[in-house]
Design an enzyme around this catalytic site. Structure first.
Site, PDB file in Angstrom:
ATOM      1  N   LEU A  10      74.603  86.910  47.031  1.00  0.00           N
ATOM      2  CA  LEU A  10      75.416  85.916  47.983  1.00  0.00           C
ATOM      3  C   LEU A  10      75.156  86.213  49.527  1.00  0.00           C
ATOM      4  O   LEU A  10      75.907  86.337  50.230  1.00  0.00           O
ATOM      5  CB  LEU A  10      76.754  86.185  47.727  1.00  0.00           C
ATOM      6  CG  LEU A  10      77.255  85.769  46.168  1.00  0.00           C
ATOM      7  CD1 LEU A  10      78.593  86.174  45.889  1.00  0.00           C
ATOM      8  CD2 LEU A  10      76.974  84.222  46.111  1.00  0.00           C
ATOM      9  N   MET A  13      71.616  82.397  52.013  1.00  0.00           N
ATOM     10  CA  MET A  13      71.390  81.363  51.215  1.00  0.00           C
ATOM     11  C   MET A  13      72.244  81.269  49.940  1.00  0.00           C
ATOM     12  O   MET A  13      72.649  80.008  49.786  1.00  0.00           O
ATOM     13  CB  MET A  13      69.668  81.559  50.654  1.00  0.00           C
ATOM     14  CG  MET A  13      68.591  81.209  51.920  1.00  0.00           C
ATOM     15  SD  MET A  13      68.845  79.726  52.183  1.00  0.00           S
ATOM     16  CE  MET A  13      67.996  78.791  50.898  1.00  0.00           C
ATOM     17  N   ASN A 102      62.112  82.581  46.952  1.00  0.00           N
ATOM     18  CA  ASN A 102      60.796  82.234  47.215  1.00  0.00           C
ATOM     19  C   ASN A 102      59.745  83.161  46.461  1.00  0.00           C
ATOM     20  O   ASN A 102      58.980  84.056  47.062  1.00  0.00           O
ATOM     21  CB  ASN A 102      60.552  82.644  48.771  1.00  0.00           C
ATOM     22  CG  ASN A 102      60.525  81.244  49.552  1.00  0.00           C
ATOM     23  OD1 ASN A 102      60.519  79.914  49.113  1.00  0.00           O
ATOM     24  ND2 ASN A 102      60.733  81.274  50.842  1.00  0.00           N
ATOM     25  N   SER A 128      64.109  74.449  49.926  1.00  0.00           N
ATOM     26  CA  SER A 128      63.709  74.256  51.295  1.00  0.00           C
ATOM     27  C   SER A 128      64.815  73.662  52.217  1.00  0.00           C
ATOM     28  O   SER A 128      65.642  72.641  51.538  1.00  0.00           O
ATOM     29  CB  SER A 128      62.402  73.755  51.639  1.00  0.00           C
ATOM     30  OG  SER A 128      62.110  73.573  52.863  1.00  0.00           O
ATOM     31  N   LYS A 182      56.589  74.665  46.212  1.00  0.00           N
ATOM     32  CA  LYS A 182      57.322  74.873  47.340  1.00  0.00           C
ATOM     33  C   LYS A 182      56.309  75.742  48.146  1.00  0.00           C
ATOM     34  O   LYS A 182      56.433  75.705  49.421  1.00  0.00           O
ATOM     35  CB  LYS A 182      58.481  75.850  46.807  1.00  0.00           C
ATOM     36  CG  LYS A 182      59.235  76.553  48.043  1.00  0.00           C
ATOM     37  CD  LYS A 182      60.020  75.670  48.891  1.00  0.00           C
ATOM     38  CE  LYS A 182      60.301  76.199  50.239  1.00  0.00           C
ATOM     39  NZ  LYS A 182      60.804  77.692  50.371  1.00  0.00           N
ATOM     40  N   HIS A 185      54.328  73.284  50.159  1.00  0.00           N
ATOM     41  CA  HIS A 185      55.288  72.815  51.182  1.00  0.00           C
ATOM     42  C   HIS A 185      55.226  73.682  52.561  1.00  0.00           C
ATOM     43  O   HIS A 185      55.125  73.140  53.591  1.00  0.00           O
ATOM     44  CB  HIS A 185      56.519  72.675  50.782  1.00  0.00           C
ATOM     45  CG  HIS A 185      57.452  72.431  51.725  1.00  0.00           C
ATOM     46  ND1 HIS A 185      58.123  73.622  52.193  1.00  0.00           N
ATOM     47  CD2 HIS A 185      58.494  71.481  52.027  1.00  0.00           C
ATOM     48  CE1 HIS A 185      59.060  73.322  53.274  1.00  0.00           C
ATOM     49  NE2 HIS A 185      59.295  72.021  53.012  1.00  0.00           N
ATOM     50  N   ASN A 186      55.354  74.941  52.173  1.00  0.00           N
ATOM     51  CA  ASN A 186      55.367  75.894  53.239  1.00  0.00           C
ATOM     52  C   ASN A 186      54.163  76.105  53.984  1.00  0.00           C
ATOM     53  O   ASN A 186      53.956  76.154  55.280  1.00  0.00           O
ATOM     54  CB  ASN A 186      55.773  77.235  52.637  1.00  0.00           C
ATOM     55  CG  ASN A 186      57.276  77.433  52.520  1.00  0.00           C
ATOM     56  OD1 ASN A 186      57.869  76.418  52.141  1.00  0.00           O
ATOM     57  ND2 ASN A 186      57.947  78.449  52.461  1.00  0.00           N
ATOM     58  N   GLU A 189      53.864  73.262  56.050  1.00  0.00           N
ATOM     59  CA  GLU A 189      54.857  73.589  57.283  1.00  0.00           C
ATOM     60  C   GLU A 189      53.930  74.157  58.434  1.00  0.00           C
ATOM     61  O   GLU A 189      54.170  74.057  59.481  1.00  0.00           O
ATOM     62  CB  GLU A 189      56.172  74.190  56.809  1.00  0.00           C
ATOM     63  CG  GLU A 189      57.023  74.747  57.693  1.00  0.00           C
ATOM     64  CD  GLU A 189      58.012  75.506  56.989  1.00  0.00           C
ATOM     65  OE1 GLU A 189      58.748  75.214  55.824  1.00  0.00           O
ATOM     66  OE2 GLU A 189      58.286  77.065  57.429  1.00  0.00           O
ATOM     67  N   TYR A 190      53.303  75.316  57.743  1.00  0.00           N
ATOM     68  CA  TYR A 190      52.538  76.171  59.066  1.00  0.00           C
ATOM     69  C   TYR A 190      51.642  75.308  59.828  1.00  0.00           C
ATOM     70  O   TYR A 190      51.554  75.441  60.738  1.00  0.00           O
ATOM     71  CB  TYR A 190      51.640  77.291  58.067  1.00  0.00           C
ATOM     72  CG  TYR A 190      52.206  78.404  57.845  1.00  0.00           C
ATOM     73  CD1 TYR A 190      53.581  78.505  57.007  1.00  0.00           C
ATOM     74  CD2 TYR A 190      51.866  79.691  58.188  1.00  0.00           C
ATOM     75  CE1 TYR A 190      54.112  79.847  56.881  1.00  0.00           C
ATOM     76  CE2 TYR A 190      52.344  81.012  57.991  1.00  0.00           C
ATOM     77  CZ  TYR A 190      53.582  81.050  57.141  1.00  0.00           C
ATOM     78  OH  TYR A 190      54.034  82.030  56.857  1.00  0.00           O
TER      79      TYR A 190
HETATM   80  P1  NDP Z   1      67.597  87.963  51.368  1.00  0.00           P
HETATM   81  O1  NDP Z   1      66.232  87.628  51.109  1.00  0.00           O
HETATM   82  O2  NDP Z   1      68.102  88.601  52.403  1.00  0.00           O
HETATM   83  O3  NDP Z   1      68.290  89.027  50.050  1.00  0.00           O
HETATM   84  C1  NDP Z   1      69.500  89.431  49.998  1.00  0.00           C
HETATM   85  C2  NDP Z   1      70.214  89.301  48.767  1.00  0.00           C
HETATM   86  O4  NDP Z   1      69.511  90.013  47.856  1.00  0.00           O
HETATM   87  C3  NDP Z   1      71.509  90.265  48.843  1.00  0.00           C
HETATM   88  O5  NDP Z   1      72.364  89.399  47.867  1.00  0.00           O
HETATM   89  C4  NDP Z   1      71.024  91.350  48.041  1.00  0.00           C
HETATM   90  O6  NDP Z   1      72.282  92.148  47.647  1.00  0.00           O
HETATM   91  C5  NDP Z   1      70.376  91.198  47.085  1.00  0.00           C
HETATM   92  N1  NDP Z   1      69.675  92.048  46.549  1.00  0.00           N
HETATM   93  C6  NDP Z   1      68.467  92.530  46.970  1.00  0.00           C
HETATM   94  N2  NDP Z   1      67.854  93.543  46.197  1.00  0.00           N
HETATM   95  C7  NDP Z   1      68.538  93.439  45.219  1.00  0.00           C
HETATM   96  C8  NDP Z   1      68.645  94.282  43.845  1.00  0.00           C
HETATM   97  N3  NDP Z   1      67.711  95.062  43.536  1.00  0.00           N
HETATM   98  N4  NDP Z   1      69.532  93.862  42.869  1.00  0.00           N
HETATM   99  C9  NDP Z   1      70.265  92.911  43.356  1.00  0.00           C
HETATM  100  N5  NDP Z   1      70.526  92.054  44.391  1.00  0.00           N
HETATM  101  C10 NDP Z   1      69.487  92.265  45.306  1.00  0.00           C
HETATM  102  O7  NDP Z   1      68.712  86.908  51.296  1.00  0.00           O
HETATM  103  P2  NDP Z   1      68.416  85.325  51.863  1.00  0.00           P
HETATM  104  O8  NDP Z   1      70.050  84.670  51.494  1.00  0.00           O
HETATM  105  O9  NDP Z   1      67.932  85.083  53.111  1.00  0.00           O
HETATM  106  O10 NDP Z   1      67.361  84.787  50.723  1.00  0.00           O
HETATM  107  C11 NDP Z   1      67.618  84.552  49.195  1.00  0.00           C
HETATM  108  C12 NDP Z   1      66.383  84.163  48.749  1.00  0.00           C
HETATM  109  O11 NDP Z   1      66.120  82.862  49.013  1.00  0.00           O
HETATM  110  C13 NDP Z   1      65.079  84.908  48.926  1.00  0.00           C
HETATM  111  O12 NDP Z   1      64.089  84.988  47.812  1.00  0.00           O
HETATM  112  C14 NDP Z   1      64.405  83.942  50.178  1.00  0.00           C
HETATM  113  O13 NDP Z   1      62.945  84.116  50.290  1.00  0.00           O
HETATM  114  C15 NDP Z   1      64.882  82.638  49.613  1.00  0.00           C
HETATM  115  N6  NDP Z   1      64.870  81.522  50.710  1.00  0.00           N
HETATM  116  C16 NDP Z   1      65.466  81.771  51.840  1.00  0.00           C
HETATM  117  C17 NDP Z   1      65.260  80.786  52.889  1.00  0.00           C
HETATM  118  C18 NDP Z   1      65.946  81.166  54.077  1.00  0.00           C
HETATM  119  O14 NDP Z   1      65.959  80.197  55.080  1.00  0.00           O
HETATM  120  N7  NDP Z   1      66.375  82.325  54.388  1.00  0.00           N
HETATM  121  C19 NDP Z   1      64.987  79.558  52.621  1.00  0.00           C
HETATM  122  C20 NDP Z   1      64.517  79.410  51.240  1.00  0.00           C
HETATM  123  C21 NDP Z   1      64.508  80.292  50.373  1.00  0.00           C
HETATM  124  P3  NDP Z   1      73.267  93.023  48.355  1.00  0.00           P
HETATM  125  O15 NDP Z   1      74.412  92.281  49.052  1.00  0.00           O
HETATM  126  O16 NDP Z   1      73.737  93.965  47.203  1.00  0.00           O
HETATM  127  O17 NDP Z   1      72.164  93.984  49.019  1.00  0.00           O
END
Ligand code: NDP
Length: 477
Positions: A10, A13, A102, A128, A182, A185-186, A189-190
Site C-alpha cells: 500500500l 501505487m 514493474n 501505466s 509494458k 511502452h516505457n 516513452e523514453y
Molecule cells: P515501491 O516500489 O516504493 O514499493 C513499496 C511497497 O513495497 C511498500 O508497500 C512496501 O511495504 C512493499 N515492500 C517492499 N519490500 C517488501 C517485502 N520484502 N515484502 C513485502 N512488501 C514489501 O512502491 P510504489 O507504490 O512506488 O510502486 C509499487 C510497484 O508499482 C513497483 O513495482 C513499481 O515499479 C510499480 N509502478 C510504479 C509506478 C509509479 O509511478 N510509482 C508506475 C507503475 C508501476 P512496506 O510498507 O512494509 O515497506
C-alpha cells in the site's frame, strides 16, 4: 469472506489502486507488510469506499471471496517473490495472483510457470499512469491465462482509463506478455521524451526562444498531430518559474536524466531479439551521457563548428522542428511495435497491435491522439503492414515531413547541437528505404577474415571466396 479484490503493498501505487477499486464499488481487501500503511489508508480514505483491512496475510486471504483475486503492488524483484512465497501456500486452485509492479517479463514467465503447477493463475499486469493513473484510471496491460482474464478482466476494465467509452485495458497475451508490452511502452516513452527534449534544445539554443515562448510553442503543438500527455506536460514544465530565484524552473534543474531501468530492458531485449530499436536505444544512451558529469565537465573545450548558422525565419524553423519531431516519433513507435511483434513470435503470444495502441490512448504516459491512427493502421488493414511506416496514413504523414526533417538534422549537425533521436530516426528511415545497403561490404569483410560465407544476388546457396588463395569462389553448401 466478502472482499471481491485484494491489494497488498500500500505505498503510493497500491493505495491509489485500492482506492480506485473501492470507488468503483468493489469491496476491497487491503494489506501491507508494515501495518502503519494500512492504518493510514483506512484513516484517510476509509470512508470513500468499502475497504476490508487486514493485519496479516492469513487474515487478508481469508477476507476474499473465491476465486480470490489479489493484486500485488510492491517493489519489483525480490520483494515480489517474497510476497508470492508468503501468499501462495494460503491460496487454492483457481485463485488469481496479479503482479501490478514493474516486473521483468522473464520473472513473470518464471513465476507464472511455478504457480501454474499449484493451480494458481498468475497475471503479470503492466500498469501505466503513475500515481494519478492508479487512482483515476490507468492503462492496464494484463498477461496470464485467458481463463483468468474472464474473471478478472471486467474488474480491471472498470478501473482503467476510458477513451471514447472504451476501456484502456485488454488481455495482452499469456504469461509475461503484459509485462513485455509494458516494458516496450516505457521504451517508447523514453524515446518520446528524448525527442521532445531535442526539439526544445534546438529551438532554444538554435533559435533563441525563451522557456516561456517555448511553453507557448508546445501548448500550440498540443493542438495538432502531436497532441499528447508528454507534450502537454512539457508546456507546463517550461512555463514554471522557480520561486526562489525567479529563474525559469528548467534552468535551476541539474541536466542529468535519471532512469529506473525499463528503457534499458527494452533495449536489452531488442538486442536479444535482433530488433533495431535505435530511437529507444539513443534515448537511453542520451540519458546516460547526460549523467557523465566528470567527462562532460572535462570536455567543455572540445572544438565545435566554427560558425553557427542563424535562423532567419523563426516560425518556419519552429515548424521544421515540429515535423522532425513528428516523423521521429512515428519511427520510435514503429520500432517499439516491431519489438512487440518479435517478442510475440519468440514467446508464442498472440498480440493484437491495434488493441495495444487502443489501450495506450488513455491513462498511460505515452497517451496521445495519434494512437487512434495506429489502431486504425492495424485494425483496418486486411494484411498487417510490415512496419507502421508502411501503413498508408503514416507513409503519408512521413512524406509530408521529409524536407523539414532533413533540414532539422542538418541544422543540428551544422550547429553542434546534439539531436541523436532525430538523427537516428532519419538514418533508420533511410536505411529501410534503401534498395542496396553497404551490408554487402560487411558480408565481404566477414567472409574475408572469418570465412563466414555470403549469399549471391543471382542464385541460391552460400559461398566463400578463397581470399588468401587464388580468390576463386566456392559453394559452401
Ligand atoms: P515501491 O516500489 O516504493 O514499493 C513499496 C511497497 O513495497 C511498500 O508497500 C512496501 O511495504 C512493499 N515492500 C517492499 N519490500 C517488501 C517485502 N520484502 N515484502 C513485502 N512488501 C514489501 O512502491 P510504489 O507504490 O512506488 O510502486 C509499487 C510497484 O508499482 C513497483 O513495482 C513499481 O515499479 C510499480 N509502478 C510504479 C509506478 C509509479 O509511478 N510509482 C508506475 C507503475 C508501476 P512496506 O510498507 O512494509 O515497506
Amino acid at each position: 469472506a466478502r472482499a471481491e479484490i485484494g491489494v497488498t503493498g500500500l505505498a503510493v501505487m497500491g493505495s491509489n489502486l485500492a482506492r480506485n477499486f473501492a470507488s468503483k464499488g468493489f469491496v476491497t481487501a487491503v494489506h501491507n507488510r508494515t501495518q502503519a500503511r494500512t492504518d493510514a489508508l483506512i484513516a484517510e480514505h476509509g470512508g470513500d469506499g468499502d475497504f476490508v483491512p487486514s493485519t496479516s496475510a492469513e487474515e487478508f486471504v481469508a477476507s476474499l471471496v473465491k476465486p480470490r483475486r489479489i493484486v500485488i503492488m510492491v517493489k519489483a524483484g525480490g520483494p515480489t517473490d517474497a510476497v508470492i512465497d508468503e501468499l501462495a501456500p494460503l491460496l487454492e486452485d483457481g485463485d488469481i495472483l496479479i503482479d501490478g509492479g514493474n516486473a521483468k517479463f522473464q520473472d513473470t514467465r518464471r513465476r507464472e510457470a511455478a504457480l501454474r503447477e499449484q493451480g494458481i493463475h498468475f497475471v503479470g499486469c503492466g500498469i501505466s499512469g503513475g500515481e494519478e493513473g492508479a487512482l483515476l484510471g490507468p492503462s492496464i496491460m494484463p498477461g496470464g491465462s485467458k481463463e483468468s482474464y474472464d474473471s478478472l478482466g471486467p474488474m480491471l476494465e472498470k478501473i482503467s482509463a476510458h477513451v471514447d467509452g472504451e476501456p484502456c485495458c485488454t488481455h495482452i497475451g499469456t504469461d509475461g506478455a503484459g509485462h513485455f508490452v509494458k516494458m516496450v511502452h516505457n521504451g517508447i516513452e523514453y524515446a518520446d521524451m528524448q525527442l521532445i527534449a531535442e526539439a526544445y534544445d534546438l529551438l532554444r539554443r538554435g533559435a533563441g526562444l525563451t522557456p516561456a515562448e517555448l511553453a507557448d510553442v508546445f501548448a500550440e503543438w498540443n493542438r495538432g498531430d502531436l497532441d499528447s500527455f508528454l507534450i502537454e506536460i512539457t508546456a507546463e514544465v517550461l512555463k514554471q518559474v522557480d520561486a526562489e530565484t525567479g529563474q525559469p524552473f528548467i534552468d535551476v534543474v541539474v541536466d542529468a536524466a535519471g532512469m529506473k531501468g525499463t528503457g534499458t530492458w527494452t533495449v536489452q531485449n531488442a538486442l536479444d531479439l535482433g530488433v533495431p530499436v535505435s530511437g529507444i536505444a539513443e534515448a537511453v544512451f542520451a540519458r546516460g551521457l547526460s549523467s557523465l558529469a566528470e567527462q562532460r565537465a572535462a570536455s567543455k573545450d572540445l572544438p565545435g563548428p566554427a560558425a553557427a548558422g542563424s535562423v532567419d525565419d523563426r516560425d518556419a524553423f519552429v515548424e521544421d522542428v515540429r515535423l522532425a519531431l513528428y516523423a521521429s516519433k512515428i519511427v520510435a513507435y514503429a520500432q517499439g511495435l516491431d519489438e512487440i511483434i518479435a517478442g510475440a513470435e519468440e514467446f508464442g503470444w498472440d498480440i493484437d497491435l491495434g488493441a495495444v495502441a487502443r489501450i495506450w490512448r488513455g491513462g498511460c504516459i505515452i497517451r496521445a491522439k495519434f494512437l487512434n491512427r495506429i489502431t486504425e493502421a492495424y485494425d483496418s488493414a486486411a494484411q498487417q503492414p510490415a512496419s507502421l511506416l508502411l501503413a498508408p496514413y503514416f507513409t503519408d504523414a512521413i512524406a509530408g515531413t521529409q524536407d523539414a526533417w532533413r533540414r532539422t538534422v542538418v541544422f543540428a549537425a551544422t550547429n553542434g547541437i546534439p539531436a541523436p533521436g532525430f538523427s537516428t530516426a532519419l538514418a533508420y528511415y533511410d536505411g529501410l528505404r534503401s534498395e542496396r545497403l553497404p551490408a554487402a561490404l560487411i558480408q565481404g569483410q566477414r567472409d574475408f577474415f572469418g570465412a563466414h560465407t555470403y549469399r549471391r544476388v543471382d542464385r541460391d546457396g552460400s559461398f566463400h571466396t578463397l581470399w588468401s588463395g587464388d580468390r576463386s569462389e566456392v559453394a559452401t553448401d
